[in-house]
Design a protein around this motif. Structure first.
Motif, PDB file in Angstrom:
ATOM      1  N   ILE A  45     -20.863  27.040 -24.718  1.00 34.22           N
ATOM      2  CA  ILE A  45     -20.624  27.629 -23.392  1.00 34.22           C
ATOM      3  C   ILE A  45     -21.721  28.630 -23.044  1.00 34.22           C
ATOM      4  O   ILE A  45     -22.300  28.572 -21.960  1.00 34.22           O
ATOM      5  N   LEU A  46     -22.008  29.550 -23.957  1.00 32.62           N
ATOM      6  CA  LEU A  46     -23.008  30.583 -23.664  1.00 32.62           C
ATOM      7  C   LEU A  46     -24.402  29.994 -23.492  1.00 32.62           C
ATOM      8  O   LEU A  46     -25.159  30.423 -22.611  1.00 32.62           O
ATOM      9  N   GLU A  47     -24.734  29.004 -24.286  1.00 32.34           N
ATOM     10  CA  GLU A  47     -26.043  28.377 -24.127  1.00 32.34           C
ATOM     11  C   GLU A  47     -26.122  27.658 -22.783  1.00 32.34           C
ATOM     12  O   GLU A  47     -27.112  27.751 -22.067  1.00 32.34           O
ATOM     13  N   ARG A  48     -25.069  26.968 -22.413  1.00 32.23           N
ATOM     14  CA  ARG A  48     -25.040  26.275 -21.121  1.00 32.23           C
ATOM     15  C   ARG A  48     -25.143  27.273 -19.969  1.00 32.23           C
ATOM     16  O   ARG A  48     -25.892  27.070 -19.015  1.00 32.23           O
ATOM     17  N   LEU A  49     -24.413  28.391 -20.062  1.00 33.74           N
ATOM     18  CA  LEU A  49     -24.445  29.398 -18.994  1.00 33.74           C
ATOM     19  C   LEU A  49     -25.829  30.022 -18.860  1.00 33.74           C
ATOM     20  O   LEU A  49     -26.331  30.201 -17.745  1.00 33.74           O
ATOM     21  N   GLU A  50     -26.438  30.362 -19.983  1.00 33.03           N
ATOM     22  CA  GLU A  50     -27.768  30.982 -19.935  1.00 33.03           C
ATOM     23  C   GLU A  50     -28.777  29.997 -19.346  1.00 33.03           C
ATOM     24  O   GLU A  50     -29.595  30.366 -18.502  1.00 33.03           O
ATOM     25  N   GLN A  51     -28.694  28.740 -19.755  1.00 33.50           N
ATOM     26  CA  GLN A  51     -29.597  27.713 -19.208  1.00 33.50           C
ATOM     27  C   GLN A  51     -29.330  27.505 -17.712  1.00 33.50           C
ATOM     28  O   GLN A  51     -30.249  27.279 -16.928  1.00 33.50           O
ATOM     29  N   GLU A  52     -28.075  27.598 -17.334  1.00 37.20           N
ATOM     30  CA  GLU A  52     -27.696  27.408 -15.933  1.00 37.20           C
ATOM     31  C   GLU A  52     -28.390  28.430 -15.027  1.00 37.20           C
ATOM     32  O   GLU A  52     -28.787  28.101 -13.903  1.00 37.20           O
ATOM     33  N   LEU A  53     -28.560  29.636 -15.518  1.00 34.02           N
ATOM     34  CA  LEU A  53     -29.208  30.682 -14.717  1.00 34.02           C
ATOM     35  C   LEU A  53     -30.674  30.361 -14.424  1.00 34.02           C
ATOM     36  O   LEU A  53     -31.265  30.942 -13.512  1.00 34.02           O
ATOM     37  N   TRP A  54     -31.279  29.455 -15.183  1.00 35.09           N
ATOM     38  CA  TRP A  54     -32.665  29.056 -14.982  1.00 35.09           C
ATOM     39  C   TRP A  54     -32.798  27.833 -14.070  1.00 35.09           C
ATOM     40  O   TRP A  54     -33.904  27.396 -13.788  1.00 35.09           O
ATOM     41  N   ARG A  55     -31.695  27.285 -13.623  1.00 32.62           N
ATOM     42  CA  ARG A  55     -31.747  26.097 -12.763  1.00 32.62           C
ATOM     43  C   ARG A  55     -31.701  26.522 -11.297  1.00 32.62           C
ATOM     44  O   ARG A  55     -30.867  27.336 -10.907  1.00 32.62           O
ATOM     45  N   GLN A  56     -32.568  25.948 -10.516  1.00 28.98           N
ATOM     46  CA  GLN A  56     -32.651  26.316  -9.105  1.00 28.98           C
ATOM     47  C   GLN A  56     -31.329  26.060  -8.374  1.00 28.98           C
ATOM     48  O   GLN A  56     -30.915  26.864  -7.550  1.00 28.98           O
ATOM     49  N   GLU A  57     -30.653  24.945  -8.713  1.00 30.39           N
ATOM     50  CA  GLU A  57     -29.410  24.637  -8.007  1.00 30.39           C
ATOM     51  C   GLU A  57     -28.345  25.704  -8.249  1.00 30.39           C
ATOM     52  O   GLU A  57     -27.512  25.969  -7.388  1.00 30.39           O
ATOM     53  N   THR A  58     -28.357  26.361  -9.404  1.00 28.54           N
ATOM     54  CA  THR A  58     -27.415  27.456  -9.670  1.00 28.54           C
ATOM     55  C   THR A  58     -27.844  28.704  -8.926  1.00 28.54           C
ATOM     56  O   THR A  58     -27.033  29.378  -8.296  1.00 28.54           O
ATOM     57  N   ARG A  59     -29.132  29.024  -8.972  1.00 32.81           N
ATOM     58  CA  ARG A  59     -29.634  30.226  -8.318  1.00 32.81           C
ATOM     59  C   ARG A  59     -29.442  30.179  -6.801  1.00 32.81           C
ATOM     60  O   ARG A  59     -29.342  31.216  -6.155  1.00 32.81           O
ATOM     61  N   LEU A  60     -29.389  28.973  -6.236  1.00 29.57           N
ATOM     62  CA  LEU A  60     -29.168  28.816  -4.797  1.00 29.57           C
ATOM     63  C   LEU A  60     -27.689  28.831  -4.431  1.00 29.57           C
ATOM     64  O   LEU A  60     -27.340  28.920  -3.270  1.00 29.57           O
ATOM     65  N   ASP A  61     -26.820  28.727  -5.430  1.00 26.13           N
ATOM     66  CA  ASP A  61     -25.381  28.644  -5.206  1.00 26.13           C
ATOM     67  C   ASP A  61     -24.767  30.043  -5.321  1.00 26.13           C
ATOM     68  O   ASP A  61     -24.432  30.508  -6.408  1.00 26.13           O
ATOM     69  N   LYS A  62     -24.622  30.713  -4.177  1.00 19.41           N
ATOM     70  CA  LYS A  62     -24.121  32.102  -4.168  1.00 19.41           C
ATOM     71  C   LYS A  62     -22.725  32.204  -4.781  1.00 19.41           C
ATOM     72  O   LYS A  62     -22.422  33.157  -5.487  1.00 19.41           O
ATOM     73  N   GLN A  63     -21.886  31.221  -4.533  1.00 19.12           N
ATOM     74  CA  GLN A  63     -20.533  31.241  -5.096  1.00 19.12           C
ATOM     75  C   GLN A  63     -20.589  31.204  -6.617  1.00 19.12           C
ATOM     76  O   GLN A  63     -19.907  31.969  -7.295  1.00 19.12           O
ATOM     77  N   ARG A  64     -21.429  30.331  -7.168  1.00 20.27           N
ATOM     78  CA  ARG A  64     -21.549  30.224  -8.628  1.00 20.27           C
ATOM     79  C   ARG A  64     -22.138  31.504  -9.208  1.00 20.27           C
ATOM     80  O   ARG A  64     -21.676  31.988 -10.247  1.00 20.27           O
ATOM     81  N   MET A  65     -23.161  32.040  -8.562  1.00 16.93           N
ATOM     82  CA  MET A  65     -23.769  33.281  -9.043  1.00 16.93           C
ATOM     83  C   MET A  65     -22.751  34.425  -9.013  1.00 16.93           C
ATOM     84  O   MET A  65     -22.717  35.251  -9.918  1.00 16.93           O
ATOM     85  N   ASN A  66     -21.909  34.473  -7.999  1.00 17.46           N
ATOM     86  CA  ASN A  66     -20.856  35.489  -7.935  1.00 17.46           C
ATOM     87  C   ASN A  66     -19.888  35.363  -9.100  1.00 17.46           C
ATOM     88  O   ASN A  66     -19.371  36.358  -9.594  1.00 17.46           O
ATOM     89  N   GLN A  67     -19.641  34.132  -9.566  1.00 17.85           N
ATOM     90  CA  GLN A  67     -18.763  33.912 -10.708  1.00 17.85           C
ATOM     91  C   GLN A  67     -19.418  34.352 -12.008  1.00 17.85           C
ATOM     92  O   GLN A  67     -18.747  34.868 -12.892  1.00 17.85           O
TER      93      GLN A  67
END
Length: 122
Positions: free
Chosen positions: A10-32
């Motif tokens: 989970i933590l590895e996936r979350l940390e990697q997710e922060l480096w993906r443009q689609e996550t960084r553009l998703d304000k709802q996901r970033m708020n979570q």
């Protein structure tokens, strides 16, 4: 204290997710993902508060994945430190950074409370 394989994934996936443009553009996901009291010491020396991070203009990120030198250690069952190195291309130059994140488990999952990036030359 040893981290479970589930929490490691989970933590590895979350940390990697922060480096993906689609996550960084998703304000709802970033708020979570970002805790209300989040702050960061950026590689530039700038201090970023949660609202700065959420308001930042997303840009394309050309980063090496999987993240090199990825390690996790638990402070207790609900607080984890993730560390790794990043290598990304910015304006044609590869920048290397030692990174450290503090994540805490909440009733809705893991949230990022702190991050620091320190530049280095390999």
């Amino acid at each position: 204290m040893e981290i479970s394989s589930e929490d490691r994934e989970i933590l590895e996936r979350l940390e990697q997710e922060l480096w993906r443009q689609e996550t960084r553009l998703d304000k709802q996901r970033m708020n979570q993902l970002i805790a209300p009291d989040f702050f960061e010491f950026g590689r530039s020396g700038r201090v970023w508060q949660r609202q700065d991070t959420l308001a930042a203009e997303p840009s394309s990120i050309d980063v090496v994945r999987p993240l090199p030198e990825f390690h996790i250690r638990l402070f207790d069952e609900n607080i984890a430190q993730v560390s790794y190195d990043s290598a990304f291309r910015y304006d044609g130059v590869v920048e290397h950074t030692h990174r450290s994140s503090i994540w805490s488990r909440t009733t809705s999952g893991w949230v990022l409370r702190f991050h620091q990036g320190t530049p280095f030359q390999p």
